[in-house]
Enzyme design. Structure first.
Site, mmCIF file in Angstrom:
data_model
loop_
_atom_site.group_PDB
_atom_site.id
_atom_site.type_symbol
_atom_site.label_atom_id
_atom_site.label_comp_id
_atom_site.label_asym_id
_atom_site.label_seq_id
_atom_site.Cartn_x
_atom_site.Cartn_y
_atom_site.Cartn_z
ATOM 1 N N SER A 105 0.830 -1.212 0.000
ATOM 2 C CA SER A 105 0.000 0.000 0.000
ATOM 3 C C SER A 105 0.865 1.264 0.000
ATOM 4 O O SER A 105 0.597 2.207 -0.750
ATOM 5 C CB SER A 105 -0.983 0.012 1.167
ATOM 6 O OG SER A 105 -0.306 -0.185 2.366
ATOM 7 N N ASP A 140 7.032 3.117 6.228
ATOM 8 C CA ASP A 140 6.864 2.422 4.943
ATOM 9 C C ASP A 140 7.145 3.355 3.766
ATOM 10 O O ASP A 140 7.892 3.015 2.842
ATOM 11 C CB ASP A 140 5.442 1.845 4.827
ATOM 12 C CG ASP A 140 5.063 1.002 6.036
ATOM 13 O OD1 ASP A 140 5.977 0.525 6.727
ATOM 14 O OD2 ASP A 140 3.860 0.831 6.291
HETATM 15 C C1 GLA Z 1 3.220 -1.095 9.798
HETATM 16 C C2 GLA Z 1 3.042 0.402 9.688
HETATM 17 C C3 GLA Z 1 4.347 1.142 9.999
HETATM 18 C C4 GLA Z 1 4.921 0.685 11.344
HETATM 19 C C5 GLA Z 1 4.968 -0.845 11.410
HETATM 20 C C6 GLA Z 1 5.345 -1.363 12.780
HETATM 21 O O1 GLA Z 1 4.107 -1.554 8.797
HETATM 22 O O2 GLA Z 1 2.594 0.738 8.387
HETATM 23 O O3 GLA Z 1 4.121 2.540 9.999
HETATM 24 O O4 GLA Z 1 4.179 1.211 12.400
HETATM 25 O O5 GLA Z 1 3.710 -1.438 11.077
HETATM 26 O O6 GLA Z 1 6.635 -0.957 13.135
#
Ligand code: GLA
Length: 392
Positions: free
Chosen positions: A133, A177
């Site tokens: 995403s 991400d």
């Molecule tokens: C998901 C979220 C990130 C982060 C991780 C845990 O990937 O999208 O922003 O919080 O979990 O570290």
């Protein structure tokens, strides 16, 4: 399939979907979270990497106000107009990511009377914990900003992608991400200070590889469990602030401050906070270990991180724990941990180059024996972040 083959496939697909050529193409990669579990939305430190699997977006400006979406993974062709950016549901909900990017660009001041046609292709598996995403948001952000002639920095791309998650879709994720997808570079880990959003690159050891193991477990409540952890961390910060009013982020609290919390503080809230505070420190220690070329220590820190997620943050599950246990006993593995939100999803392993097909099979067999499911695996390279691509 190589990146240029997917590019070619996408330009053909765009032509067949819309009967015309695209104006431009962009690519943005998925990511692994190397270390720093749930530290990002707590103003902490985290290290991740872009991987060599991406989402590709092709776009073309229209003369009218239609916004049209196509993906090679869906028979649906959702549409909206400039004056109606209402969210899609059901089978069409994948288009909320590009729609959310466009809505965010409008919120940030884009003025246009022209809609767009957009088509997507990918070699990044969705739902495997690799942040497809965020890759989608980052790639579409770059493509649409360029299409409408906006100057956009990597930091802008990260901010826009995160706004899609937080404001358009209502998921309280941090900047990890999109930062990896936007700032990633070949053979470099992305070290993010989520308080300042400052990004540094830390060389990934040339003699190592990252292997990804998808447990196949996807918790139906994963978004609400993520939000619950987010809320527990917020509650910890609120309570800590009663003793230290200038504390801005949970990750900044000293662990000793937890001892001074009121005696009726829920045990879970203290555990979540303890994880975040220790994990934040672990990210720093890992950076030092990597800088000193200490791969064994880096591997041990990954295992410790998993242990903390398992016992304190409680976002692991038996399948992920089994995988980490199996990997810890497999030759050529330096360390392993759950990567990403947790409650199922993915384990990553830091391995030497010698980790190959035999070791992969050994892990798959042991996992199947323990949980009766086949394990999807992916060996990946640490790769470059989002970029515009030539149209052919
Ligand atoms: C998901 C979220 C990130 C982060 C991780 C845990 O990937 O999208 O922003 O919080 O979990 O570290």
């Amino acid at each position: 399939m190589t990146s240029s083959q997917i590019q070619h496939r996408l330009t053909e697909y765009f032509r067949s979907a819309y009967g015309t050529d695209c104006d431009l193409l962009a690519r943005a990669p998925g990511r692994v979270e190397f270390i720093g579990n749930h530290t990002d939305y707590n103003g902490g430190l985290v290290m991740g990497a872009a991987i060599d699997r991406s989402i590709f977006a092709a776009v073309r400006k229209r003369d009218d106000a239609a916004l049209r979406f196509a993906s090679e993974f869906s028979p649906e062709r959702p549409e909206r107009r400039l004056d109606d950016l209402s969210k899609f549901d059901g089978e069409q909900s994948w288009a909320n990511y590009p729609l959310g990017v466009f809505a965010t660009l409008l919120n940030e001041g884009l003025r246009t009377e022209n809609g767009f046609d957009l088509a997507l292709a990918s070699d990044l598996p969705a739902g495997a914990g690799l942040s497809s995403s965020a890759a989608l948001e980052t790639g579409v952000g770059l493509a649409l900003a360029s299409l409408y002639g906006l100057e956009i920095s990597k930091a802008d791309l990260v901010r826009i992608g995160r706004a899609v998650e937080n404001d358009f879709l209502g998921v309280p994720t941090g900047p990890l991400d999109q930062s990896c997808s936007g700032f990633g570079e070949r053979n470099q880990l992305v070290f993010i200070d989520c308080r300042t959003l400052n990004v540094e690159l830390v060389p990934f050891p040339a003699e190592c590889r990252i292997h990804i193991f998808n447990s196949g477990i996807s918790h139906a409540l994963v978004d609400s469990l993520y939000s619950k952890r987010h809320d527990e961390c917020r509650e910890a910060l609120r309570l800590l602030r009663q003793n230290q009013s200038d504390l801005e982020h949970l990750a900044d609290a000293p662990e000793s401050a937890l001892d001074a919390l009121p005696s009726d503080t829920p045990a879970d809230v203290i555990k979540r906070a303890r994880h975040v505070i220790r994990e934040n420190q672990r990210v720093l220690t890992t950076r030092t270990a990597l800088t000193e070329g200490d791969i064994e220590r880096t591997g041990r820190l990954l295992i410790e991180s998993h242990e903390s997620s398992r016992t304190l943050f409680e976002n692991s599950c038996p399948e992920l724990d089994t995988l980490v246990e199996i990997l810890a006993e497999t030759p050529h593995v330096h360390g392993a941990r759950l990567s990403g939100g947790g409650f199922g999803g993915t384990v990553i392993a830091l391995t030497s180059e010698a980790f190959g097909a035999d070791e992969t099979r050994r892990v798959q067999d042991a996992y199947e024996k323990a949980h009766g499911r086949r394990l999807e695996t992916l060996a990946c390279n640490v790769a470059d972040g989002a970029e515009l691509l030539p149209t052919d």
